[in-house]
Design an enzyme around this catalytic site. Sequence first.
Site, PDB file in Angstrom:
ATOM      1  N   PRO A   2       0.798  -1.221  -0.075  1.00  0.00           N
ATOM      2  CG  PRO A   2      -1.028  -1.736   1.688  1.00  0.00           C
ATOM      3  CD  PRO A   2       0.356  -2.103   1.066  1.00  0.00           C
ATOM      4  CD  GLU A   3       3.634   2.673  -4.063  1.00  0.00           C
ATOM      5  OE1 GLU A   3       3.744   3.589  -4.386  1.00  0.00           O
ATOM      6  OE2 GLU A   3       4.006   1.699  -4.510  1.00  0.00           O
ATOM      7  CE  LYS A  59       5.218   4.146   0.875  1.00  0.00           C
ATOM      8  NZ  LYS A  59       6.296   3.283   0.702  1.00  0.00           N
ATOM      9  CG  HIS A  93      -4.899 -13.362   5.971  1.00  0.00           C
ATOM     10  ND1 HIS A  93      -4.265 -14.613   6.719  1.00  0.00           N
ATOM     11  CD2 HIS A  93      -5.234 -13.827   4.871  1.00  0.00           C
ATOM     12  CE1 HIS A  93      -4.143 -15.673   5.730  1.00  0.00           C
ATOM     13  NE2 HIS A  93      -4.634 -15.106   4.607  1.00  0.00           N
ATOM     14  NE  ARG A 250      11.558  -1.538  -3.164  1.00  0.00           N
ATOM     15  CZ  ARG A 250      10.539  -0.655  -2.684  1.00  0.00           C
ATOM     16  NH1 ARG A 250      10.833   0.309  -2.102  1.00  0.00           N
ATOM     17  NH2 ARG A 250       9.346  -1.009  -2.866  1.00  0.00           N
TER      18      ARG A 250
END
Length: 262
Positions: A2-3, A59, A93, A250
């Site tokens: 998630p960004e 974030k 979850h 990255r």
Amino acid sequence: MPELPDVETFKRYLNATSLHQRISSVDVRSAYVLKDVSARELARRLKGRSFESSRRHGKQLFVRANGDLWLRLHFGMTGSLQYFKHEEQAPKHTRVLFVFANAYRLAFEDQRKFGEVGLLKDVDEFLKKRALGPDALDMSLPEFKEIFGKHRGAVKTILLNQKLIAGIGNIYADEILFHTRIHPATEIGRLGEKTVCKLFRATRYILKKAIDAKADVDRMPKSWLLARRGKSGKCPRCRGELRSATIGGRTAWFCTRCQKRI
């Protein structure tokens, strides 16, 4: 992972579903995601309160409970929120479950358990301690230009550095650079002022557009790189084969035809 657009989407979802409802209990199903608070303390301090507002920085999502107590949520790699009524609807979850007096529930779900749940008294103090940079959507052009004027390194590495700019992750950094036709390994010292201004505008445009699409790839423009990142991916502009490289630890995806290295 998630960004910023994902977390802004979670923020709006929480605001639309979970504000102004008294919390009757908190069920911690995995204490692993708790940071600087025990399961007992989390439940004790939130019981009887309600979530009144929310704030996002990069974030990180902060939810204010009445009495000036803040719940901090970081979604790690697989975190999300789900609001539902019946226990059998609970996500597989679920790590922390907030149960409201109206019998509805808000689940913090996180398959890989890299997310974080904590409590704070002062959000600004937390941001200062973490040394997080300005939010990518809140910063001004002069702030953006100052960052690019003071530092050195590959442009993608700068965009990903949360201590400089908070909120941009791997996939949106690639999208921003594709949009501006900048090779991700380009040294920022080689970028002219006009290019930096273009990069700033593209950053705001891409992030806002992704928020409008609720961070759903299927709802984003077909001209974007996002859905094509990966092996055998084709450039949506020239149809050339996309390439990857490791930059700052990255993986970056880009088009060698459309994004020339300066």
